[in-house]
Motif scaffolding. Structure first.
Motif, short mmCIF file in Angstrom:
data_model
loop_
_atom_site.label_atom_id
_atom_site.label_comp_id
_atom_site.label_asym_id
_atom_site.label_seq_id
_atom_site.Cartn_x
_atom_site.Cartn_y
_atom_site.Cartn_z
N CYS A 1 63.40 -46.34 81.16
CA CYS A 1 62.79 -45.74 81.94
C CYS A 1 63.77 -45.71 83.38
O CYS A 1 63.95 -44.66 84.02
N HIS A 2 65.35 -45.81 82.85
CA HIS A 2 66.95 -45.92 83.46
C HIS A 2 66.69 -46.58 85.03
O HIS A 2 67.41 -46.48 85.81
N ARG A 3 65.79 -47.52 85.32
CA ARG A 3 65.94 -48.45 86.56
C ARG A 3 66.63 -49.21 86.39
O ARG A 3 68.02 -48.91 88.12
N THR B 1 70.26 -46.75 86.43
CA THR B 1 70.60 -45.97 88.80
C THR B 1 70.49 -47.43 89.28
O THR B 1 71.38 -47.28 90.47
N ILE C 1 58.79 -37.40 90.16
CA ILE C 1 59.27 -37.00 89.72
C ILE C 1 61.08 -37.04 91.10
O ILE C 1 62.36 -38.39 90.74
N GLY D 1 61.73 -40.18 92.03
CA GLY D 1 62.24 -41.27 90.96
C GLY D 1 61.92 -41.57 89.65
O GLY D 1 62.44 -41.79 88.44
N CYS D 2 60.24 -41.04 89.59
CA CYS D 2 60.20 -40.71 88.02
C CYS D 2 60.69 -40.60 86.88
O CYS D 2 61.55 -39.31 87.27
N HIS D 3 61.14 -41.01 85.82
CA HIS D 3 61.96 -41.00 85.30
C HIS D 3 61.42 -40.52 83.93
O HIS D 3 61.85 -40.18 82.52
N CYS E 1 58.42 -41.79 81.49
CA CYS E 1 59.14 -42.51 80.10
C CYS E 1 57.87 -43.06 80.35
O CYS E 1 57.43 -43.46 78.70
N CYS F 1 55.52 -49.27 86.30
CA CYS F 1 56.27 -48.31 86.28
C CYS F 1 56.94 -49.71 86.89
O CYS F 1 57.14 -49.51 88.28
N TRP G 1 59.49 -48.38 88.89
CA TRP G 1 59.96 -47.42 89.60
C TRP G 1 59.02 -47.19 91.16
O TRP G 1 59.02 -46.60 92.14
#
Lengths: 148, 501
Positions: free
Chosen positions: B52-54, B57, B409, B412-414, B416, B424, B426
């Motif tokens: 999810c790349h949180r 980021t 998105i 912030g949604c990635h 995933c 979630c 995000w």
């Protein structure tokens, strides 16, 4: 005067405010250097408190009635009559920790390496304090009272 | 049982940059990063990473990256990694596979096979920086003919309720319960500021958001959660949800863990109980039944609000849409194969329904043939990704589009696809008290308004290039489109000519 307002409803407990505070108060002001190479790691002037889902960054309120200033034994703590900023003169601080104990917000931090206290100075060199500028969720905002 | 599922992602951490600040540890809601106090070192549990790349980021030194685990099975076009791993999952769980977001399979995306026209020499293009461009759209039933009083020059025809939107993009139905109140508030505030509408989804409208009612579509779904007279009258449009693109033919399922006291109060159900919406509306088994509900809602709102009916794009969408219009709906919303969801059985998400482009073209065509296209606006939904998709949808016959995933998105949604887990990272598709704080509606609304503004500018630029100064001039004009890489049948259904012809 300037004041930092913490908004717990948006604090995500990432503690980036602490990290950026440390960097801003480091010698190099470079994040990687400050943490990895400087002999003494800087102490964050604010601290994120968390209990369950609730979290927020506690920093100095720069009180109108600064008990830390009143109780300082050496005269190191002072409140600037114009800007209202409460600051500590590290040369004068004896590390007696009295201010630490009287502060109702626990907003004074201990720098054990230097044996003195450190506290929020609202980043005088910056337009916006580092913690506010780097909060990713606007959980810290800067209030500016134009009157004083 | 030992899992045979391999690790999906690898978290790579550059030791020369990591400052052990543990921001990644605190931000990962899947427990994929941890701090070893003994060694004063932050480490990762790759097997837990969902990509999810949180953490990536939020890492302040850029020390992190996440890669797909390069592990390979023996190449096999039939037994792909996904097929094999789905079997492992079911062999280990014995259940249906659940997933989130929209269909991620490689079905054709027709938007990418449609190209727009532009003016050259013989018809002048328009510069939107110098001339006004009109994107305003009116949603609602249009009269068959317009009569004007010759003396007063005023309109004699009585118009049914019309809703003006300043940009032909609305926010799709996403229920409070599936998403957090902060997400709902972000959408509501953005819709208000941008002059468009957000859709409550089937979970009712929190009292705090009633003030945004003029920019709200209130949904009535098969579970009737949170539906009462005040709710219906709070919105600008009432939408009956028959189906959803991500899961045509089945109802919703909000697990009890997500039903917090606030969600429960809004939905009018006990806290902590599963909120199950039935697959069909139990009072709708025919077009006549649908008509009864449409008119019941019109009565309840004193004929002041257009009634929308939302269906999933299925094989007979055109005939169904015709029935919906004849039943009295003022708006038909069609949600395509790639429409998203907070949770759906994977097999349904990935295999049921038809692409929105084909459904939209066939519905528009059918309503025109029957001479009833004016009686309802069409909203296209499910997989609208950009301003180009919006303008192509308009040219194919839509009055406006819904965006769901694109809006998330922006927040912030990635993508995933962990919406169904309620974790979630995000803070979007969750009602966890810690996670949902990650959406600040002030920032969320600003990001959404920016997105809509950016798209509006692009749409105006494309319109100007085609030599028209109003979206109305493009609506349903398929001559503005040409197809590439499509068969004759596909072109025929889309009603679009081959590029070069």
């Amino acid at each position: 005067m300037k004041q930092i307002l913490a908004r717990p409803e948006f604090c995500v407990d990432c503690r980036l405010c602490q990290v950026h505070c440390q960097v801003e108060h480091s010698r190099s002001k470079d994040m990687v250097k400050a943490f990895k190479r400087e002999a003494t790691r800087p102490v964050a002037r604010l601290r994120v408190e968390r209990e369950g889902a609730e979290s927020f960054a506690v920093s100095c309120r720069h009180c109108a009635e600064p008990v830390c200033v009143y109780s300082c034994l050496t005269g190191a703590m002072r409140k600037d009559p114009i800007t209202g900023v409460v600051s500590v003169d590290s040369q004068k601080c004896a590390g007696c920790w009295t201010c630490l104990m009287v502060c109702p917000y626990s907003a004074v931090a201990q720098d054990k390496n230097q044996h003195r206290v450190v506290k929020c100075d609202l980043c005088p060199q910056l337009k916006t304090p580092a913690c506010v500028a780097n909060c990713p969720n606007k959980a810290l905002i800067l209030l500016e009272d134009k009157q004083s | 049982m030992k899992t045979y599922l391999p690790t999906q992602f690898v978290v790579e951490r550059r030791a020369d940059r990591c400052i052990q600040c543990q921001v990644c540890v605190r931000q990962c809601s899947f427990d994929a990063n941890y701090y070893d106090a003994e060694d004063d070192e932050v480490r990762s549990r790759d097997e837990k990473c969902v990509g999810c790349h949180r953490c990536v980021t939020f890492c302040p030194t850029g020390a992190l990256t996440v890669r797909k685990n390069p592990l390979e099975y023996r190449p096999n076009c039939n037994w792909t990694a996904e097929t094999i791993e789905d079997i492992y999952k079911q062999a280990e769980s014995g259940g249906m596979l659940l997933t989130g977001m929209g269909n991620d399979k490689s079905y054709p995306i027709y938007w990418d096979h449609l190209l727009l026209n532009a003016s050259q020499v013989t018809n002048p293009s328009i510069d939107p920086l110098r001339e006004p461009m009109e994107l305003r759209t009116y949603l609602g039933r249009k009269p068959d003919r317009v009569e004007i009083d010759p003396e007063t020059l005023s309109l004699k025809t009585k118009l049914t309720p019309q809703v003006a939107i300043e940009v032909p993009v609305l926010f799709s139905a996403m229920s409070y319960g599936a998403v957090s109140l902060n997400v709902h508030e972000s959408l509501a505030r953005a819709a208000t500021e941008a002059g468009t509408l957000f859709n409550t989804g089937e979970g009712g409208l929190h009292k705090k958001l009633y003030k945004y009612g003029n920019n709200t579509i209130v949904q009535v779904a098969s579970g009737r959660f949170g539906v009462h007279a005040e709710y219906l009258n709070a919105g600008r449009i009432v939408e009956i949800k028959i189906g959803q693109g991500a899961k045509p033919g089945i109802g919703g399922h909000l697990p009890g863990e997500k039903v917090s006291p606030e969600v429960a109060a809004t939905r009018m159900i006990p806290a902590g109980t599963d909120a199950l919406s039935p697959a069909p509306h139990h009072d709708i088994y025919s077009i006549e039944d649908l008509s009864q509900l449409i008119y019941a809602l019109k009565e309840a709102t004193n004929y002041t609000k257009p009634i929308s009916v939302k269906i999933a794009a299925v094989h007979n969408a055109a005939a169904i849409a015709s029935g919906i219009v004849r039943a009295g709906a003022d708006i038909v919303a069609i949600d395509g194969l790639r429409g998203s969801t907070g949770a759906a059985p994977k097999v349904i998400r990935d295999n049921v329904g038809i692409p929105i482009e084909l459904a939209l073209a066939s519905v528009d065509q059918r309503l025109r043939q029957e001479g009833i296209r004016n009686q309802a606006s069409i909203i296209a939904a499910g997989g609208i990704r950009s301003s180009a998709d919006v303008i192509k949808a308009i040219a194919l016959g839509a009055d406006a589009v819904y965006i769901g995933t694109a809006a998330l998105i922006a927040l912030g949604c990635h993508v995933c696809q962990q919406c169904h887990t309620g974790k979630c990272a995000w803070g979007i598709c969750t009602n966890d008290a810690v996670l949902s704080k990650r959406i600040n509606p002030e920032i969320g609304a600003e990001r959404l308004v920016n997105l809509l503004r950016g798209w509006s500018l692009e749409i105006k630029d494309m319109l100007g290039g085609m030599g028209v100064n109003a979206l109305e001039s493009l609506r349903g004009n398929r001559l503005a489109l040409r197809g590439v890489g499509l068969t004759d049948t596909e072109l025929d259904i889309l009603g679009v000519r081959m590029a070069g012809s």
